[in-house]
Design an enzyme around this catalytic site. Structure first.
Site, PDB file in Angstrom:
ATOM      1  CE  LYS A  19      41.116  32.468  50.008  1.00 10.86           C
ATOM      2  NZ  LYS A  19      40.497  32.195  50.820  1.00 10.86           N
ATOM      3  NE  ARG A  94      45.338  28.615  52.807  1.00 12.44           N
ATOM      4  CZ  ARG A  94      44.434  28.342  52.139  1.00 12.44           C
ATOM      5  NH1 ARG A  94      44.485  28.191  50.777  1.00 12.44           N
ATOM      6  NH2 ARG A  94      43.369  26.780  52.275  1.00 12.44           N
ATOM      7  NE  ARG A 133      32.363  27.442  48.549  1.00 13.66           N
ATOM      8  CZ  ARG A 133      34.113  27.718  48.948  1.00 13.66           C
ATOM      9  NH1 ARG A 133      34.436  28.582  48.204  1.00 13.66           N
ATOM     10  NH2 ARG A 133      34.308  27.214  50.022  1.00 13.66           N
ATOM     11  NE  ARG A 166      36.196  24.093  48.425  1.00 11.12           N
ATOM     12  CZ  ARG A 166      36.567  25.420  48.467  1.00 11.12           C
ATOM     13  NH1 ARG A 166      37.096  25.907  47.890  1.00 11.12           N
ATOM     14  NH2 ARG A 166      37.897  25.538  49.686  1.00 11.12           N
ATOM     15  NE  ARG A 177      38.178  24.651  54.140  1.00 11.43           N
ATOM     16  CZ  ARG A 177      36.970  24.856  53.416  1.00 11.43           C
ATOM     17  NH1 ARG A 177      35.884  24.716  53.010  1.00 11.43           N
ATOM     18  NH2 ARG A 177      37.013  25.935  52.514  1.00 11.43           N
TER      19      ARG A 177
HETATM   20  P1  AP5 Z   1      34.612  32.267  47.373  1.00 10.68           P
HETATM   21  O1  AP5 Z   1      34.984  33.370  46.528  1.00 10.68           O
HETATM   22  O2  AP5 Z   1      34.145  30.818  47.252  1.00 10.68           O
HETATM   23  O3  AP5 Z   1      35.170  32.425  49.349  1.00 10.68           O
HETATM   24  P2  AP5 Z   1      37.334  30.602  49.423  1.00 10.68           P
HETATM   25  O4  AP5 Z   1      37.696  32.809  49.914  1.00 10.68           O
HETATM   26  O5  AP5 Z   1      37.808  31.116  47.947  1.00 10.68           O
HETATM   27  O6  AP5 Z   1      36.814  30.707  50.089  1.00 10.68           O
HETATM   28  P3  AP5 Z   1      37.468  28.945  49.274  1.00 10.68           P
HETATM   29  O7  AP5 Z   1      36.811  28.606  50.361  1.00 10.68           O
HETATM   30  O8  AP5 Z   1      37.681  28.896  48.468  1.00 10.68           O
HETATM   31  O9  AP5 Z   1      39.306  29.159  50.065  1.00 10.68           O
HETATM   32  P4  AP5 Z   1      40.466  28.572  51.116  1.00 10.68           P
HETATM   33  O10 AP5 Z   1      41.422  28.792  51.162  1.00 10.68           O
HETATM   34  O11 AP5 Z   1      39.819  27.775  52.502  1.00 10.68           O
HETATM   35  O12 AP5 Z   1      39.813  26.988  50.088  1.00 10.68           O
HETATM   36  P5  AP5 Z   1      41.263  27.016  49.223  1.00 10.68           P
HETATM   37  O13 AP5 Z   1      40.550  26.380  47.518  1.00 10.68           O
HETATM   38  O14 AP5 Z   1      41.843  27.790  48.583  1.00 10.68           O
HETATM   39  O15 AP5 Z   1      32.921  32.756  49.183  1.00 10.68           O
HETATM   40  C1  AP5 Z   1      32.960  31.959  49.700  1.00 10.68           C
HETATM   41  C2  AP5 Z   1      30.944  31.865  49.563  1.00 10.68           C
HETATM   42  O16 AP5 Z   1      30.838  33.575  49.885  1.00 10.68           O
HETATM   43  C3  AP5 Z   1      30.637  31.954  47.985  1.00 10.68           C
HETATM   44  O17 AP5 Z   1      29.163  30.991  48.347  1.00 10.68           O
HETATM   45  C4  AP5 Z   1      30.226  33.102  48.055  1.00 10.68           C
HETATM   46  O18 AP5 Z   1      29.110  33.259  46.725  1.00 10.68           O
HETATM   47  C5  AP5 Z   1      30.630  34.105  48.887  1.00 10.68           C
HETATM   48  N1  AP5 Z   1      30.481  35.334  48.924  1.00 10.68           N
HETATM   49  C6  AP5 Z   1      31.503  36.010  48.623  1.00 10.68           C
HETATM   50  N2  AP5 Z   1      32.273  36.683  49.042  1.00 10.68           N
HETATM   51  C7  AP5 Z   1      30.888  37.667  49.147  1.00 10.68           C
HETATM   52  C8  AP5 Z   1      30.479  39.036  49.646  1.00 10.68           C
HETATM   53  N3  AP5 Z   1      30.818  39.687  49.600  1.00 10.68           N
HETATM   54  N4  AP5 Z   1      29.145  38.853  50.059  1.00 10.68           N
HETATM   55  C9  AP5 Z   1      28.675  37.784  50.592  1.00 10.68           C
HETATM   56  N5  AP5 Z   1      29.187  36.414  50.370  1.00 10.68           N
HETATM   57  C10 AP5 Z   1      30.190  36.242  49.567  1.00 10.68           C
HETATM   58  O19 AP5 Z   1      41.962  25.562  50.114  1.00 10.68           O
HETATM   59  C11 AP5 Z   1      40.846  24.182  49.925  1.00 10.68           C
HETATM   60  C12 AP5 Z   1      42.386  23.384  50.678  1.00 10.68           C
HETATM   61  O20 AP5 Z   1      42.869  22.938  49.933  1.00 10.68           O
HETATM   62  C13 AP5 Z   1      42.923  24.065  51.613  1.00 10.68           C
HETATM   63  O21 AP5 Z   1      42.088  23.584  52.664  1.00 10.68           O
HETATM   64  C14 AP5 Z   1      43.901  23.318  52.383  1.00 10.68           C
HETATM   65  O22 AP5 Z   1      43.693  21.481  52.542  1.00 10.68           O
HETATM   66  C15 AP5 Z   1      43.898  23.221  50.489  1.00 10.68           C
HETATM   67  N6  AP5 Z   1      45.432  24.244  50.100  1.00 10.68           N
HETATM   68  C16 AP5 Z   1      45.001  25.029  48.820  1.00 10.68           C
HETATM   69  N7  AP5 Z   1      45.700  26.113  49.169  1.00 10.68           N
HETATM   70  C17 AP5 Z   1      47.239  25.400  49.872  1.00 10.68           C
HETATM   71  C18 AP5 Z   1      48.189  26.022  50.467  1.00 10.68           C
HETATM   72  N8  AP5 Z   1      48.824  27.179  49.854  1.00 10.68           N
HETATM   73  N9  AP5 Z   1      49.046  25.531  50.937  1.00 10.68           N
HETATM   74  C19 AP5 Z   1      48.663  23.643  51.660  1.00 10.68           C
HETATM   75  N10 AP5 Z   1      47.632  23.656  51.485  1.00 10.68           N
HETATM   76  C20 AP5 Z   1      46.153  24.591  50.380  1.00 10.68           C
HETATM   77 MG    MG Z   2      38.141  29.824  46.724  1.00 18.39          MG
END
Ligand code: AP5
Ligand code: MG
Length: 223
Positions: A19, A94, A133, A166, A177
């Site tokens: 994402k 989410r 990552r 992270r 997660r």
């Molecule tokens: P990346 O693009 O970083 O993936 P992502 O989908 O953004 O993964 P996140 O870990 O950020 O998602 P998340 O939903 O767990 O975390 P968030 O920060 O939202 O890519 C991942 C890796 O893959 C990278 O190394 C990249 O280079 C590689 N890659 C990408 N595309 C690729 C491809 N096509 N092929 C190969 N490799 C590839 O949330 C963190 C925490 O915050 C949550 O756990 C929760 O506690 C809290 N939180 C956030 N939002 C909410 C909400 N709305 N409600 C409640 N809690 C929330």
């Molecule tokens: Mg992300």
């Protein structure tokens, strides 16, 4: 919220689906504000604000932060002037309660979710993506040890800032997660499918091919 709101895109995907990677590319190409609730929480944790102190425990356990806190933060962010040009949401909603609040907040301003692209990646691939990552301190630009290494190890290609891992990408937290969040994601995917705005994209492809499919899904005729 601002007096008006532009196009609203909800980018869906499991932890590690890509994402953040795709949102940074698409928001620039399409002129949308990139709104990532995870990035907002991480900034609050870094700055040790009351919001950050509350959120940290949930994030470290791999749980969702409670809705009341998350929704208030999101609505405050949407009130900023740049939302008028349109927004690309990354990591929100989410769960279905968040999806319903978003719909209501947008409807109050005459807006709606135009399209919800879902980057679909098998669970087995997510662990390797998160474990390898690295992201940059300045703007959260994501890299991967194997699939997207930076030109200079440890340094962001885009802005020269330091790369770090992270804390929630530790193996035990990654498992938590996935275990705690994938069920809710399925319900959100169903929510947007029912609304007729879901577009499923194959996230197992390389980054550039995923971008191409997302751009096709976001083309006005499809939105
Ligand atoms: P990346 O693009 O970083 O993936 P992502 O989908 O953004 O993964 P996140 O870990 O950020 O998602 P998340 O939903 O767990 O975390 P968030 O920060 O939202 O890519 C991942 C890796 O893959 C990278 O190394 C990249 O280079 C590689 N890659 C990408 N595309 C690729 C491809 N096509 N092929 C190969 N490799 C590839 O949330 C963190 C925490 O915050 C949550 O756990 C929760 O506690 C809290 N939180 C956030 N939002 C909410 C909400 N709305 N409600 C409640 N809690 C929330
Ligand atoms: Mg992300």
């Amino acid at each position: 919220m601002t007096a008006s709101i532009g196009r609203v895109v909800v980018l869906l995907g499991a932890p590690g689906a890509g994402k953040g990677t795709q949102a940074q590319i698409l928001s620039e190409k399409l002129g949308l504000a990139h709104v990532a609730t995870g990035d907002l929480f991480r900034a609050a944790v870094r700055d040790e604000t009351p919001l950050g102190v509350t959120a940290k425990g949930y994030m470290d356990r791999g749980e969702l932060v409670p809705d009341a806190v998350t929704i208030e933060m999101l609505l405050e962010r949407l009130a900023k002037p740049d939302a008028e040009k349109g927004i690309l949401l990354d990591g929100f909603p989410r769960n279905t309660a968040q999806a319903e609040v978003l719909d209501k907040a947008l409807a109050d301003k005459g807006g709606r979710v135009d399209v919800a692209p879902y980057i679909e990646v098998p669970e087995a691939d997510l662990v390797g993506r998160l474990g390898g990552r690295w992201i940059c301190r300045a703007a959260g630009h994501p890299y991967h040890e194997q699939t997207k290494p930076p030109v200079t190890p440890g340094i962001c290609d885009a802005d020269g800032s330091e790369l770090y891992q992270r804390t929630d990408d530790q193996p035990a937290t990654v498992q938590a997660r996935l275990q705690q969040q994938l069920g809710a994601l399925d319900l959100v995917v169903d929510y947007y499918r029912t609304k007729g705005v879901l577009k499923v994209v194959d996230g197992r492809q390389g980054i550039d091919l995923v971008t191409g499919d997302l751009l096709a899904a976001l083309a006005p005729a499809n939105g």
